[in-house]
Design an enzyme around this catalytic site. Sequence first.
Site, PDB file in Angstrom:
ATOM      1  N   ASN A   9       0.865  -1.176   0.000  1.00 23.09           N
ATOM      2  CA  ASN A   9       0.000   0.000   0.000  1.00 23.09           C
ATOM      3  C   ASN A   9       0.906   1.232   0.000  1.00 23.09           C
ATOM      4  O   ASN A   9       1.497   1.574   1.014  1.00 23.09           O
ATOM      5  CB  ASN A   9      -0.889  -0.034   1.260  1.00 23.09           C
ATOM      6  N   LYS A  11       0.034   4.240  -0.291  1.00 26.28           N
ATOM      7  CA  LYS A  11      -0.649   5.418   0.273  1.00 26.28           C
ATOM      8  C   LYS A  11      -0.414   6.631  -0.633  1.00 26.28           C
ATOM      9  O   LYS A  11      -0.355   6.461  -1.845  1.00 26.28           O
ATOM     10  CB  LYS A  11      -0.182   5.642   1.709  1.00 26.28           C
ATOM     11  N   HIS A 103      -9.796   1.501   4.770  1.00 27.88           N
ATOM     12  CA  HIS A 103      -8.506   1.635   5.458  1.00 27.88           C
ATOM     13  C   HIS A 103      -8.665   2.601   6.632  1.00 27.88           C
ATOM     14  O   HIS A 103      -9.424   3.569   6.552  1.00 27.88           O
ATOM     15  CB  HIS A 103      -7.437   2.141   4.481  1.00 27.88           C
ATOM     16  N   GLU A 194      -5.944  -4.790  10.574  1.00 25.24           N
ATOM     17  CA  GLU A 194      -4.899  -3.788  10.774  1.00 25.24           C
ATOM     18  C   GLU A 194      -5.179  -3.009  12.057  1.00 25.24           C
ATOM     19  O   GLU A 194      -5.893  -1.995  12.021  1.00 25.24           O
ATOM     20  CB  GLU A 194      -4.874  -2.802   9.602  1.00 25.24           C
ATOM     21  N   GLY A 200       2.178   2.054  10.972  1.00 18.47           N
ATOM     22  CA  GLY A 200       3.179   3.111  10.844  1.00 18.47           C
ATOM     23  C   GLY A 200       3.894   3.452  12.143  1.00 18.47           C
ATOM     24  O   GLY A 200       4.546   4.497  12.237  1.00 18.47           O
ATOM     25  N   SER A 237       3.085  -2.318  10.496  1.00 18.88           N
ATOM     26  CA  SER A 237       4.520  -2.392  10.814  1.00 18.88           C
ATOM     27  C   SER A 237       5.172  -3.723  10.440  1.00 18.88           C
ATOM     28  O   SER A 237       6.012  -4.244  11.169  1.00 18.88           O
ATOM     29  CB  SER A 237       4.757  -2.060  12.296  1.00 18.88           C
TER      30      SER A 237
END
Length: 276
Positions: A9, A11, A103, A194, A200, A237
């Site tokens: 992804n 982003k 998401h 997630e 992140g 992560s």
Amino acid sequence: MKKKIIAANFKMNKTNKDIKDYFDIFMKKISELTSKKIFDDIEIVFAPPFTSLCEVHGAIGPHGNFIKLSSQNIYYEKSGAFTGEISLDMIKDCGCVYAIIGHSERRGIFGESDELIGRKLGAIYGHNYSYAYDNDSYKGYNYNNTRIIPILCVGEHLIARDENRYEDFVANQLNIALNAIKGKKVPSLIIAYEPIWAIGTGTAIKPEDGERMHEFIYNYVHSNYMTDELRVIYGGSITELNIKDFMDKPHIDGVLVGGASLDPSTFFNIAKLSAV
Ligand code: PGA
């Protein structure tokens, strides 16, 4: 055998120039693989920004049988006055076969509700169209003979985890989003678990806690909804260092990788390490 999904992804990262540089490296690594056997086990998926979907489709070229394209979002209407939105037909035009929906950044930053995400899921399975469901039998949203498979993201925030409410939290997200397919059998569904606190942050969930949550999601979806194929993938992560610990778990059918997918060599290694 269902293939594991190793998804990148991107982003809101990379211009088309960056994409070209990335795929020059990535595809060279693919062509240097002496055996393509790893692709018996895994499917690589790229979710670049909308502006680069066609560019990535071109870069994947002849490897399209094991490297696939996904959008990062869609809107549920077919066309019309929806400034800034992108329809299913549009992403299919660019070669997508997957669409990420719900998401946590869409939910958290752009205020997407579970209901809106449910409508998107419904659109993917053909709910908004007259030819969608016929007497409860699935016909699907079929354009260019391609069906989009949704990658539905769910996951709890830190407070829900700390208060031990994470299963209820995720079950609620699933119930609202999957309401669109209640009582209807769908061919293929991917859930991306997630946990928001792991995205992140450099702190992934412990693989054994992830495994437990994936098993919960599996059982929950199977007992309440009907799908021919269900895959539950993990995001948050993931790196070259922890990928194997996750992929070793029986209920973890792949990963959705953000930060670590932005470098072609790192993501290539993650994909390689994912194959058994
Ligand atoms: P991350 O992002 O790998 O950077 O944690 C994952 C995601 O948001 O899908």
